[in-house]
Design a protein around this motif. Structure first.
Motif: not given
Length: 415
Positions: A305-330
């Motif tokens: 419970p001692d672990i906390k988090f904060a979002i800086p007023a300046a902002g934060y970085i978000t990346s993502s995992d993404n769904l794609l349909v590959p070329a030639q998919a059936r």
């Protein structure tokens, strides 16, 4: 049709990928240690292959991403994903949302957890993609930088909006227009991965830590601060703190961020640059505050419970995992129906309750509250409007830029 020259990985790019694979987000952070098993020599061997052969051979002028769609006659779809990135029944024998999709549509899902690392996985499918062949997969889930590369090379099929009404309507604003796929013509996010500030409130003496400036300058934190060994996360957060936009920065901005961090390193404010291993130090209090990944923080908070988090007023970085349909998919249409299914709020809530990453689907909060009220109020899973407005993405890099930036970053962190 546009043609592309071979993209070879520089030594700096390969070194950065090895850091990610062995100790960074590519090793442990998505779910658990299960993802790390089996990567080792195969993944590193894949990187060697990519470095030697280039990514990828020049795109053929006659290459076509689209293929004959057999969805109407063949009620199936093959989906490759990361480990522990799908809900599982209590007896661990079923996958409830996938089974419900099949029951509703009649489309059977061949679900495979065969993505252990972006580089390793790309090494598997690159030969078929480069040759204009079917990879045997109708739907894949890869991190934004690799999604951008696959799209740029013409190896993803353009999605049909008529098959994606829920996805088009419900994708959250912060994920709607990445610079590598504006308007989500080729991809939809599966999850978001925020980079935030984490701290051990016991180690800080009860003090809140909520800015990169604090991490770099607060004398009470000297020698007990860590940053990530992933360039986009550490530099991105520093750029934001300096009032720069990670989506539009210049070479001079990048050098300024490196210089800012270097000063903190020189005065021994920063203890070290870490991969996922910061979690143990943070939990013990050896590290008082750091830049870390939200998925880790949720897991740590469950035990400490001692672990906390904060979002800086300046902002934060978000990346993502993404769904794609590959070329030639059936089975493109079947894959699109599966994407759209996971953008229905009740389904998205069920998935979010299991995997505990940022849900990219609007309208999920009430549905998630029916499952677990604490999750529905956790902004690391469902960012509120204020938090979402602070989310920023690190812009796409050319191969030349990535080489130059990774070389400078490697010197900074002593890699």
């Amino acid at each position: 049709m546009e043609s592309y020259e071979p993209e070879r990985l520089s030594s700096a790019q390969l070194a950065a990928m090895r850091r990610s694979l062995t100790s960074g987000r590519g090793a442990l952070t998505r779910r658990s240690l299960l993802r790390a098993s089996g990567m080792g020599a195969l993944a590193l061997g894949g990187m060697a292959t990519l470095g030697a052969c280039g990514i990828p051979p020049a795109k053929r002028a006659d290459a076509q991403a689209a293929s004959d769609d057999h969805s109407a006659k063949e009620k199936e779809v093959t989906f490759s994903n990361w480990t522990e990135y799908m809900d599982v029944s209590e007896d661990e024998k079923g996958r409830p949302t996938l089974e419900a999709f099949t029951k509703r549509t009649g489309i059977r899902v061949k679900y495979t957890e065969d993505i252990n690392d972006n580089v390793e996985f790309f090494g598997k499918i690159k030969p078929q993609l480069a040759a204009g062949q079917n990879t045997g997969r109708d739907l894949i889930c890869v991190t934004d930088w690799l999604a951008a590369r696959i799209i740029r090379l013409g190896w993803a099929q353009k999605l049909d909006p008529s098959n994606l009404p829920h996805a088009f309507a419900n994708v959250s604003a912060q994920f709607r227009t990445p610079d590598w796929d504006p308007g989500r013509a080729y991809s939809y996010p599966w999850t978001g991965i925020p980079t935030v500030i984490a701290y051990n409130v016991k180690a800080t003496g009860g003090r809140k830590v909520d800015s990169v400036t604090q991490l770099l300058d607060d004398p009470k934190l000297k020698g007990r601060v860590s940053f990530l060994s992933e360039m986009r996360d550490t530099i991105g957060m520093t750029l934001l703190d300096q009032g720069k936009d990670p989506g539009k920065f210049t070479d001079a901005d990048f050098d300024g961020a490196v210089g800012r961090l270097q000063k903190a390193v020189d005065k021994k404010q920063v203890r070290r640059f870490t991969g996922n291993d910061y979690t143990a130090d943070l939990s013990k209090g050896d590290i008082a505050a750091c830049v870390g990944w939200a998925g880790d923080i949720i897991q740590l908070q469950a035990d400490n419970p001692d672990i906390k988090f904060a979002i800086p007023a300046a902002g934060y970085i978000t990346s993502s995992d993404n769904l794609l349909v590959p070329a030639q998919a059936r089975h493109k249409t079947n894959a699109e129906k599966l994407i759209d299914y996971y953008y229905e709020p009740p389904v998205a809530a069920q998935l979010a309750a299991y995997i505990n990453y940022v849900c990219p689907v609007d309208g999920v909060r009430d549905e998630l509250a029916k499952i677990d009220a604490s999750m529905a109020s956790n902004t690391l899973i469902l960012p509120d409007e204020e938090m979402a407005a602070k989310s920023r993405s690190f812009r796409s890099l050319s191969s030349k830029e990535e080489t130059a930036y990774e070389e400078k970053f490697a010197k900074l962190i002593g890699a």
